[in-house]
Enzyme design. Structure first.
Site, PDB file in Angstrom:
ATOM      1  N   ASP A  47     -10.368   1.921  -3.763  1.00 28.71           N
ATOM      2  CA  ASP A  47     -10.872   1.682  -2.411  1.00 28.71           C
ATOM      3  C   ASP A  47     -12.389   1.622  -2.388  1.00 28.71           C
ATOM      4  OD1 ASP A  47      -8.508   1.422  -1.064  1.00 28.71           O
ATOM      5  OD2 ASP A  47      -8.421   3.483  -0.358  1.00 28.71           O
ATOM      6  N   ASP A  89       0.826  -1.207   0.000  1.00 28.20           N
ATOM      7  CA  ASP A  89       0.000   0.000   0.000  1.00 28.20           C
ATOM      8  C   ASP A  89       0.861   1.259   0.000  1.00 28.20           C
ATOM      9  OD1 ASP A  89      -2.361   1.420  -0.071  1.00 28.20           O
ATOM     10  OD2 ASP A  89      -3.225   0.443   1.688  1.00 28.20           O
TER      11      ASP A  89
END
Length: 747
Positions: free
Chosen positions: A554, A484
């Protein structure tokens, strides 16, 4: 015997023409009167004989600057160029700009030499497309020189045998005194008219890569990133298409930069309707000190031509990137169906809860458990512990090794989330090395998600992270890493770099990142790496080179994912789009959708779950088992088949797309209704990519249809029922049948 495909790179000395061509496309350049390079043609394969005389006809325009004294016709202002400079009668934006020892930026690169060879070399320190065999491509390298600056510039062109694509990049070699590169675009191409529509992919967090189009006008139109990442706001891609172009027909030129940092993609239309496309590192806040005998390599641009619309352009990108950009053992493998614990638990988990999730996952047919954020340091929220990559023993008393062992004993593999490029101030790492953060001394430091960016332009930081990650990956049986990156750069400066090198920081950061990823993926070839950057904030070919898949967004709402996945598919293959079923109502958008629609959108990418499966109803568990079996049955076809976009969410209340296998014997059609309509009419979808002469059995209707019927008449969907409500999906499976099995079933 199969005819050998055309793949040629030629230089015709009598006309000073360079020609690259394969079965379908041509790319043609010439050496001009002033020994610079002129662009002649890029498009469908043509005969280049006589092209120079036809295309470069100079004329007097009254008021213009001209190259040769006494010649009032030859000006670079209206000449198509290959790699133009500024200030030598061409007033358009240049492809490069170099500040020299005298303090000015005038440069004059002229032809010196060239070489043609089979294959495609790697780029120094950068990801790029590659070939597995030298017969797959041919490369032309043209060396230009500025004798006053003692500068050589190598223009690199590669054409592929099996793809209608050409790659371009540039290498600068300084043989003289120090130079400063202010601008170094990877490609520049001039088109002879401006009758195009510009398409690009833009958005923001949670709505990445939406399709935007605009008609070209005189002047500059551009997209860019200044974030230090390719960004969710604009993807490093644009296409120029004729106004009549559709998914299935018309001319389209695609441009995609294989790079993960700040970029610029510009289109300039001048007064004479010449259209110039440039793409490369963003020159904004960029400068590179090029010392004597040093070189600088630009990232690669992949240029694709299609005369059959956008879908054919996408097919070229998809196949090329699956086969000749992504690397490693996982590039040809389907992804395991996984359960990610993030939206099930967020930071609130322990080993007992994770094992309970894993047991339920195994019962449903899931193949891997992924442990997301919160497993390290004192990490119970997003204010602390990034940089402290050791297990939180309160949550994981047996560490990652003990947890992985328990997960493996259930028959599941184990994956892990990391965010190694970041640090919290509340961490041991920051307390020990505050100078390792990107910052400008004396200036305020802005944060994002309570975190700061480590300075990967510093080799010591890269080495530290490498050792930390090697320790983690060696400590347990970890087969998957979700990498990430939850913030972009602000107050860009480096404590490591000298003051005269500060504007190199963002590019050196990306080079440091690539170096780290190269070392890790080489050390752990069996680990599946997935790129994630606040969702799709770094969804680009540079990351795809190291990691065959990326977290697409997301936002896991099924309806919004239709937009995101549709736009992403313009360039990137379905195999690269990480996706899963999340809770309903959706945590990002609040919309409620049924589990089947969430699954049937997530199928078209990788597939998994991101919800607390211990809390769903028995009915939903049975549906989950069914959709998992369906995913396993179809994942090879979806992830490695040919993808066709049929109905766009940007233009319709209905969305449809399909995948076919390479032999066109199997087809999966996905159909989605967003909002319910009263008393709806019947709907017919024209399929694409089938064999006209074949006949196909539809599993859901138990009827047989000819390929030409499905493509030209269309597939009539079963009549909608109003009571189905909003947000409905259906999947239809078609299989080719033999003449014996079809007896008595024709319609």
């Amino acid at each position: 015997m199969q005819k050998e495909k055309i793949l040629e790179v030629n230089y015709y000395e009598d006309s000073c023409l360079f020609e690259l061509k394969n079965e379908n496309i041509s790319y043609i350049m010439s050496i001009l009167e002033n020994q610079q390079l002129g662009h002649l043609y890029f498009g469908k394969q043509i005969n280049c004989s006589g092209l120079l005389k036809q295309s470069l006809q100079h004329r007097e325009r009254g008021v213009q600057s001209c190259v040769f004294e006494g010649d009032i016709t030859f000006s670079l202002e209206d000449t198509p160029r290959v790699y133009p400079e500024y200030g030598t009668t061409d007033y358009r934006h240049p492809a490069y700009q170099i500040k020299n020892k005298d303090g000015n930026t005038i440069s004059h690169l002229v032809y010196k030499s060239h070489k043609i060879f089979d294959g495609k070399p790697n780029l120094m320190g950068l990801p790029a497309t590659y070939v597995r065999d030298d017969t797959e491509a041919k490369t032309l390298e043209i060396t230009l020189e500025d004798t006053y600056l003692s500068l050589e510039t190598i223009l690199k062109f590669t054409i592929f045998r099996d793809y209608d694509a050409i790659t371009r990049s540039v290498e600068f070699r300084n043989h003289g005194e120090e130079l400063t590169i202010l601008n170094a675009q990877s490609t520049c191409i001039d088109f002879s008219d401006a009758d195009y529509v510009m398409y690009h992919l833009d958005g923001a967090w949670a709505r990445e890569r939406h399709i935007t189009k605009r008609k070209l006008v005189h002047g500059m139109q551009s997209i860019e990133s200044t974030y230090g990442a390719s960004s969710a706001f604009h993807n490093p891609f644009l296409a120029l298409a004729r106004e009549e172009a559709t998914e299935a027909q018309g001319e389209v030129f695609g441009f995609n930069l294989v790079y993960s940092g700040s970029f610029l993609a510009s289109v300039e239309v001048n007064a004479y309707d010449l259209t110039r496309v440039c793409m490369g590192i963003n020159p904004f806040d960029f400068a590179w000190q090029l010392e004597k005998e040093e070189s600088f390599q630009t990232p690669e641009v992949v240029m694709v031509y299609s005369d059959s619309g956008f879908n054919e352009m996408s097919h070229t990108y998809h196949s090329l990137y699956r086969n000749n950009l992504a690397r490693g053992e996982w590039k040809d493998q389907t992804t395991p169906i996984y359960l990610n614990n993030w939206e099930a638990t967020y930071f609130n988990f322990n080993e007992e809860k994770l094992v309970a999730l894993a047991k339920e996952a195994k019962a449903l047919g899931i193949e891997m458990l992924v442990l997301d954020d919160g497993w390290f340091g004192n990490r119970n929220d997003d204010t602390t512990s990034l940089g402290d990559w050791y297990e939180n023993k309160e949550k994981l008393p047996n560490g990652l090794h003990g947890l992985a062992k328990k997960i493996n004993s259930l028959g599941l593999s184990f994956g892990l989330w990391v965010e190694p490029e970041m640090v919290n101030k509340d961490s041991k790492l920051y307390h020990e090395h505050p100078e390792w953060v990107i910052q400008v001394p004396g200036q305020h430091m802005s944060h994002g998600r309570n975190q700061y960016v480590l300075d990967l332009s510093n080799p010591e930081v890269v080495d530290y992270l490498y050792l930390q990650l090697v320790s983690i990956l060696s400590s347990a049986n970890i087969t998957y890493i979700k990498w990430d990156m939850n913030r972009t750069m602000t107050e860009i400066g480096s404590s490591y770099l000298k003051k005269e090198n500060q504007k190199e920081a963002t590019h050196r950061y990306i080079l440091g990142l690539y170096n780290l990823l190269e070392r890790l993926t080489t050390r752990f070839p069996k680990v599946l790496f997935e790129s994630c950057a606040s969702g799709g904030n770094r969804f680009d070919g540079g990351m795809l080179y190291y990691m065959p898949q990326a977290w697409t967004s997301d936002n896991t709402d099924a309806v919004e994912r239709l937009n995101v996945q549709y736009g992403t598919s313009f360039v990137y293959p379905l195999r690269s789009m990480a996706s899963y079923i999340s809770p309903s109502p959706n945590h990002q958008q609040g919309r409620s959708t049924n589990i089947r629609m969430r699954a049937e959108v997530a199928y078209f990418g990788t597939f998994g779950f991101g919800l607390d499966i211990t809390k769903i109803s028995d009915e939903e568990k049975e549906i989950a088992k069914e959709v998992i079996e369906e995913a396993k049955r179809n994942r090879r076809l979806i992830q490695y088949g040919d993808f066709y976009r049929l109905e766009s969410p940007f233009q319709s209340n209905y969305v449809s797309w399909l995948c076919t296998n390479q032999s066109k014997t199997e087809v999966i059609l996905g159909y989605y209704k967003i909002l319910s309509k009263a008393n709806p009419s019947s709907r017919r979808i024209r399929l694409r990519g089938l064999m006209e002469e074949k006949e196909y059995l539809c599993e859901e209707t138990n009827e047989i249809y000819s390929g030409n019927q499905l493509m030209y008449f269309g597939f009539i969907l079963p009549m909608e029922e109003v009571k189905e409500g909003d947000f409905i999906s259906h999947m239809y499976h078609f299989h080719e049948i033999s003449s014996i099995s079809k007896a008595g079933k024709n319609i």
